[in-house]
Design a protein around this motif. Structure first.
Motif, PDB file in Angstrom:
ATOM      1  N   ASP A 133       0.809  -1.220   0.000  1.00  0.00           N
ATOM      2  CA  ASP A 133       0.000   0.000   0.000  1.00  0.00           C
ATOM      3  C   ASP A 133       0.840   1.268   0.000  1.00  0.00           C
ATOM      4  OD1 ASP A 133      -2.338  -1.445  -0.043  1.00  0.00           O
ATOM      5  OD2 ASP A 133      -2.673  -1.337   2.116  1.00  0.00           O
ATOM      6  N   ASP A 134       2.022   1.237   0.648  1.00  0.00           N
ATOM      7  CA  ASP A 134       2.814   2.455   0.751  1.00  0.00           C
ATOM      8  C   ASP A 134       3.341   2.919  -0.605  1.00  0.00           C
ATOM      9  OD1 ASP A 134       4.717   0.495   0.350  1.00  0.00           O
ATOM     10  OD2 ASP A 134       6.126   1.302   1.809  1.00  0.00           O
ATOM     11  N   LEU A 135       3.324   2.045  -1.597  1.00  0.00           N
ATOM     12  CA  LEU A 135       3.780   2.425  -2.928  1.00  0.00           C
ATOM     13  C   LEU A 135       2.929   3.554  -3.494  1.00  0.00           C
ATOM     14  CD1 LEU A 135       5.740   1.717  -5.299  1.00  0.00           C
ATOM     15  CD2 LEU A 135       3.988   0.139  -6.129  1.00  0.00           C
ATOM     16  N   PHE A 136       1.645   3.591  -3.117  1.00  0.00           N
ATOM     17  CA  PHE A 136       0.721   4.563  -3.689  1.00  0.00           C
ATOM     18  C   PHE A 136       0.775   5.928  -3.010  1.00  0.00           C
ATOM     19  CE2 PHE A 136      -1.212   0.339  -4.434  1.00  0.00           C
ATOM     20  CZ  PHE A 136      -1.162   0.348  -5.817  1.00  0.00           C
ATOM     21  N   TYR A 137       1.737   6.134  -2.149  1.00  0.00           N
ATOM     22  CA  TYR A 137       1.869   7.425  -1.462  1.00  0.00           C
ATOM     23  C   TYR A 137       3.235   8.067  -1.710  1.00  0.00           C
ATOM     24  CZ  TYR A 137      -2.440   6.006   0.790  1.00  0.00           C
ATOM     25  OH  TYR A 137      -3.738   5.614   1.010  1.00  0.00           O
ATOM     26  N   ARG A 138       3.909   7.616  -2.758  1.00  0.00           N
ATOM     27  CA  ARG A 138       5.245   8.141  -3.039  1.00  0.00           C
ATOM     28  C   ARG A 138       5.225   9.317  -4.009  1.00  0.00           C
ATOM     29  NH1 ARG A 138       8.969   2.680  -3.804  1.00  0.00           N
ATOM     30  NH2 ARG A 138       8.122   1.515  -2.032  1.00  0.00           N
ATOM     31  N   ASP A 139       4.090   9.592  -4.631  1.00  0.00           N
ATOM     32  CA  ASP A 139       3.912  10.665  -5.617  1.00  0.00           C
ATOM     33  C   ASP A 139       4.564  10.340  -6.958  1.00  0.00           C
ATOM     34  OD1 ASP A 139       2.369  12.108  -3.889  1.00  0.00           O
ATOM     35  OD2 ASP A 139       3.975  13.458  -3.275  1.00  0.00           O
ATOM     36  N   VAL A 140       5.866  10.031  -6.960  1.00  0.00           N
ATOM     37  CA  VAL A 140       6.575   9.718  -8.208  1.00  0.00           C
ATOM     38  C   VAL A 140       7.523   8.551  -7.951  1.00  0.00           C
ATOM     39  CG1 VAL A 140       8.235  10.549  -9.937  1.00  0.00           C
ATOM     40  CG2 VAL A 140       6.427  12.070  -9.129  1.00  0.00           C
ATOM     41  N   ILE A 141       7.521   7.559  -8.849  1.00  0.00           N
ATOM     42  CA  ILE A 141       8.455   6.436  -8.742  1.00  0.00           C
ATOM     43  C   ILE A 141       9.265   6.334 -10.029  1.00  0.00           C
ATOM     44  CG2 ILE A 141       7.025   5.123  -7.133  1.00  0.00           C
ATOM     45  CD1 ILE A 141       6.146   3.372  -9.514  1.00  0.00           C
ATOM     46  N   ASP A 142      10.473   5.796  -9.918  1.00  0.00           N
ATOM     47  CA  ASP A 142      11.315   5.574 -11.088  1.00  0.00           C
ATOM     48  C   ASP A 142      10.827   4.356 -11.868  1.00  0.00           C
ATOM     49  OD1 ASP A 142      12.953   7.682 -10.369  1.00  0.00           O
ATOM     50  OD2 ASP A 142      14.274   6.400  -9.161  1.00  0.00           O
ATOM     51  N   ILE A 143      10.895   4.423 -13.201  1.00  0.00           N
ATOM     52  CA  ILE A 143      10.578   3.296 -14.072  1.00  0.00           C
ATOM     53  C   ILE A 143      11.567   3.284 -15.232  1.00  0.00           C
ATOM     54  CG2 ILE A 143       8.100   3.203 -13.538  1.00  0.00           C
ATOM     55  CD1 ILE A 143       7.627   4.789 -16.145  1.00  0.00           C
ATOM     56  N   PRO A 144      11.775   2.152 -15.882  1.00  0.00           N
ATOM     57  CA  PRO A 144      12.613   2.138 -17.085  1.00  0.00           C
ATOM     58  C   PRO A 144      11.977   2.980 -18.188  1.00  0.00           C
ATOM     59  CG  PRO A 144      12.311  -0.089 -16.224  1.00  0.00           C
ATOM     60  CD  PRO A 144      11.343   0.792 -15.500  1.00  0.00           C
ATOM     61  N   ARG A 145      12.764   3.824 -18.819  1.00  0.00           N
ATOM     62  CA  ARG A 145      12.236   4.727 -19.840  1.00  0.00           C
ATOM     63  C   ARG A 145      11.515   3.971 -20.964  1.00  0.00           C
ATOM     64  NH1 ARG A 145      13.785  10.069 -22.078  1.00  0.00           N
ATOM     65  NH2 ARG A 145      14.912  10.277 -20.121  1.00  0.00           N
ATOM     66  N   ALA A 146      12.138   2.907 -21.469  1.00  0.00           N
ATOM     67  CA  ALA A 146      11.539   2.166 -22.582  1.00  0.00           C
ATOM     68  C   ALA A 146      10.194   1.561 -22.181  1.00  0.00           C
ATOM     69  CB  ALA A 146      12.487   1.073 -23.066  1.00  0.00           C
ATOM     70  N   ALA A 147      10.123   1.035 -20.945  1.00  0.00           N
ATOM     71  CA  ALA A 147       8.868   0.441 -20.475  1.00  0.00           C
ATOM     72  C   ALA A 147       7.787   1.503 -20.341  1.00  0.00           C
ATOM     73  CB  ALA A 147       9.100  -0.261 -19.145  1.00  0.00           C
ATOM     74  N   GLY A 148       8.147   2.676 -19.812  1.00  0.00           N
ATOM     75  CA  GLY A 148       7.187   3.749 -19.670  1.00  0.00           C
ATOM     76  C   GLY A 148       6.642   4.226 -21.004  1.00  0.00           C
ATOM     77  N   MET A 149       7.522   4.379 -21.985  1.00  0.00           N
ATOM     78  CA  MET A 149       7.077   4.812 -23.311  1.00  0.00           C
ATOM     79  C   MET A 149       6.203   3.749 -23.963  1.00  0.00           C
ATOM     80  SD  MET A 149       8.088   7.866 -23.692  1.00  0.00           S
ATOM     81  CE  MET A 149       7.827   8.119 -25.455  1.00  0.00           C
ATOM     82  N   ARG A 150       6.572   2.476 -23.784  1.00  0.00           N
ATOM     83  CA  ARG A 150       5.777   1.385 -24.383  1.00  0.00           C
ATOM     84  C   ARG A 150       4.366   1.361 -23.797  1.00  0.00           C
ATOM     85  NH1 ARG A 150       8.486  -2.568 -22.529  1.00  0.00           N
ATOM     86  NH2 ARG A 150       7.040  -3.160 -20.883  1.00  0.00           N
ATOM     87  N   VAL A 151       4.270   1.447 -22.478  1.00  0.00           N
ATOM     88  CA  VAL A 151       2.951   1.428 -21.848  1.00  0.00           C
ATOM     89  C   VAL A 151       2.178   2.691 -22.194  1.00  0.00           C
ATOM     90  CG1 VAL A 151       1.748   1.485 -19.626  1.00  0.00           C
ATOM     91  CG2 VAL A 151       3.638  -0.107 -19.975  1.00  0.00           C
ATOM     92  N   GLY A 152       2.848   3.829 -22.218  1.00  0.00           N
ATOM     93  CA  GLY A 152       2.181   5.075 -22.581  1.00  0.00           C
ATOM     94  C   GLY A 152       1.580   5.008 -23.971  1.00  0.00           C
ATOM     95  N   ARG A 153       2.357   4.505 -24.930  1.00  0.00           N
ATOM     96  CA  ARG A 153       1.844   4.378 -26.303  1.00  0.00           C
ATOM     97  C   ARG A 153       0.680   3.402 -26.356  1.00  0.00           C
ATOM     98  NH1 ARG A 153       7.450   4.631 -27.708  1.00  0.00           N
ATOM     99  NH2 ARG A 153       7.540   2.357 -27.710  1.00  0.00           N
ATOM    100  N   ARG A 154       0.790   2.324 -25.568  1.00  0.00           N
ATOM    101  CA  ARG A 154      -0.282   1.334 -25.571  1.00  0.00           C
ATOM    102  C   ARG A 154      -1.575   1.920 -25.014  1.00  0.00           C
ATOM    103  NH1 ARG A 154       1.302  -3.777 -22.395  1.00  0.00           N
ATOM    104  NH2 ARG A 154      -0.321  -3.399 -20.849  1.00  0.00           N
ATOM    105  N   LEU A 155      -1.471   2.724 -23.974  1.00  0.00           N
ATOM    106  CA  LEU A 155      -2.650   3.362 -23.416  1.00  0.00           C
ATOM    107  C   LEU A 155      -3.277   4.336 -24.409  1.00  0.00           C
ATOM    108  CD1 LEU A 155      -1.415   4.088 -19.774  1.00  0.00           C
ATOM    109  CD2 LEU A 155      -3.078   2.353 -20.471  1.00  0.00           C
ATOM    110  N   VAL A 156      -2.436   5.087 -25.106  1.00  0.00           N
ATOM    111  CA  VAL A 156      -2.951   6.029 -26.107  1.00  0.00           C
ATOM    112  C   VAL A 156      -3.639   5.279 -27.246  1.00  0.00           C
ATOM    113  CG1 VAL A 156      -2.302   7.737 -27.843  1.00  0.00           C
ATOM    114  CG2 VAL A 156      -1.301   7.847 -25.559  1.00  0.00           C
ATOM    115  N   GLU A 157      -3.020   4.196 -27.723  1.00  0.00           N
ATOM    116  CA  GLU A 157      -3.625   3.421 -28.803  1.00  0.00           C
ATOM    117  C   GLU A 157      -4.950   2.800 -28.372  1.00  0.00           C
ATOM    118  OE1 GLU A 157      -0.666   0.612 -29.931  1.00  0.00           O
ATOM    119  OE2 GLU A 157       0.578   2.086 -30.978  1.00  0.00           O
TER     120      GLU A 157
END
Length: 313
Positions: A133-157
């Motif tokens: 549960d504490d993960l949802f109170y961090r405001d911002v977390i680090d993620i791999p750039r490629a993974a973030g872009m892939r998921v972002g594009r998938r959500l947009v599509e």
């Protein structure tokens, strides 16, 4: 269900367009304001993409009763969310109706998701992902750039398919699948912050998972099987599914499942006349409803467009 795509030349009108958000945008950068908002909302999930050409500061409160996520797809500089740097190596992740200030750079593009925690928990449980549960109170977390872009594009599509054809969400089952697809995309990124579990499955067990997944795809031709469906049907975690496909087929499960369906379309095309089974009908028989995406994937898989596939009868 709510589906909308608008363009604006005023920051206040842009801010008011996001359904369920209490916020105000102040234009900081100089120039004529130009922006766009795309959004799709179903029960328990809202997805939106916003873009603007000049620097803006966004202030307000996050939607009450939801967990909010945000991915930066582009901008002339990093974003700043509640005092934390947000760029393409990071994701907003925060729960509840918190007050926020988001500094958006010029030429920004941002994907936002608001999810009912119950929906996210249900999908996570089905995938065997134990999220603290504490993960949802961090405001911002680090993620791999490629993974973030892939998921972002998938959500947009995923969103743009609905914007092009709102009838795709014409029933409760379709809305639930949309919500699950969005939640799965977010969970893909959350898993980078979930402690890994040792993989104790034998090669034979992994092979059986892939075999049963293959059979599930063939048994449901018009309704594509998602990773969530596999986790539920096989009663294994998302990580187990991913590890099994990587070990046995050296590819990810989404690519494997799509390839199986493409192979069935090709088999149908080769076994029928154009006058009997048009390409669009053959594609629909195996769950491909967006012909543009289908033709692109088909050519990438087989080196030719579906219309070029020789009919042998």
């Amino acid at each position: 269900m709510y589906v909308n795509h608008e363009v604006f030349n005023d920051a206040d009108r842009h801010a008011a367009a996001l359904r369920g958000w209490e916020q105000r945008y102040d234009q900081i950068g100089a120039g004529v304001f130009q922006s766009a908002v795309k959004q799709v909302a179903v029960e328990g999930v809202q997805v939106f993409q916003e873009a603007a050409n000049v620097r803006v500061v966004q202030r307000g409160a996050l939607p009450a009763g939801y967990t909010t996520f945000g991915l930066a797809l582009g901008g002339s500089a990093p974003f700043s969310f509640r005092g934390a740097r947000l760029d393409q190596d990071a994701m907003v992740i925060t729960a509840g109706a918190k007050e926020f200030m988001l500094h958006s750079p010029a030429d920004m593009s941002l994907v936002g998701v608001a999810i009912d925690p119950g929906v996210l928990r249900m999908v996570a449980d089905a995938a065997g992902i134990d999220v603290e549960d504490d993960l949802f109170y961090r405001d911002v977390i680090d993620i791999p750039r490629a993974a973030g872009m892939r998921v972002g594009r998938r959500l947009v599509e995923t969103m743009e398919r609905v914007l092009a054809q709102p009838a795709l969400l014409g029933n409760a089952q379709a809305e639930r699948r949309f919500a699950h697809d969005v939640a799965e995309g977010i969970l893909d990124l959350i898993t980078y912050h979930v402690p890994g579990q040792s993989n104790r499955l034998t090669h034979a067990c992994q092979s059986e998972i892939v075999r049963r997944s293959h059979e599930l795809v063939l048994a449901s031709p018009e309704e594509p099987v998602s990773i969530f469906d596999l986790c539920s049907a096989l009663r294994v975690s998302r990580r187990t599914i991913q590890n099994s496909f990587q070990s046995i087929a050296q590819t990810n499960p989404a690519n494997y499942l799509r390839s199986v369906r493409l192979a069935q379309v090709r088999r149908l095309l080769l076994a029928s006349r154009q006058s009997d089974v048009p390409v669009s009908e053959a594609a629909a028989c195996w769950g491909f409803t967006h012909l543009g995406h289908f033709a692109r994937d088909y050519k990438a898989q087989f080196g030719e467009l579906p219309s070029q596939t020789a009919r042998r009868l």
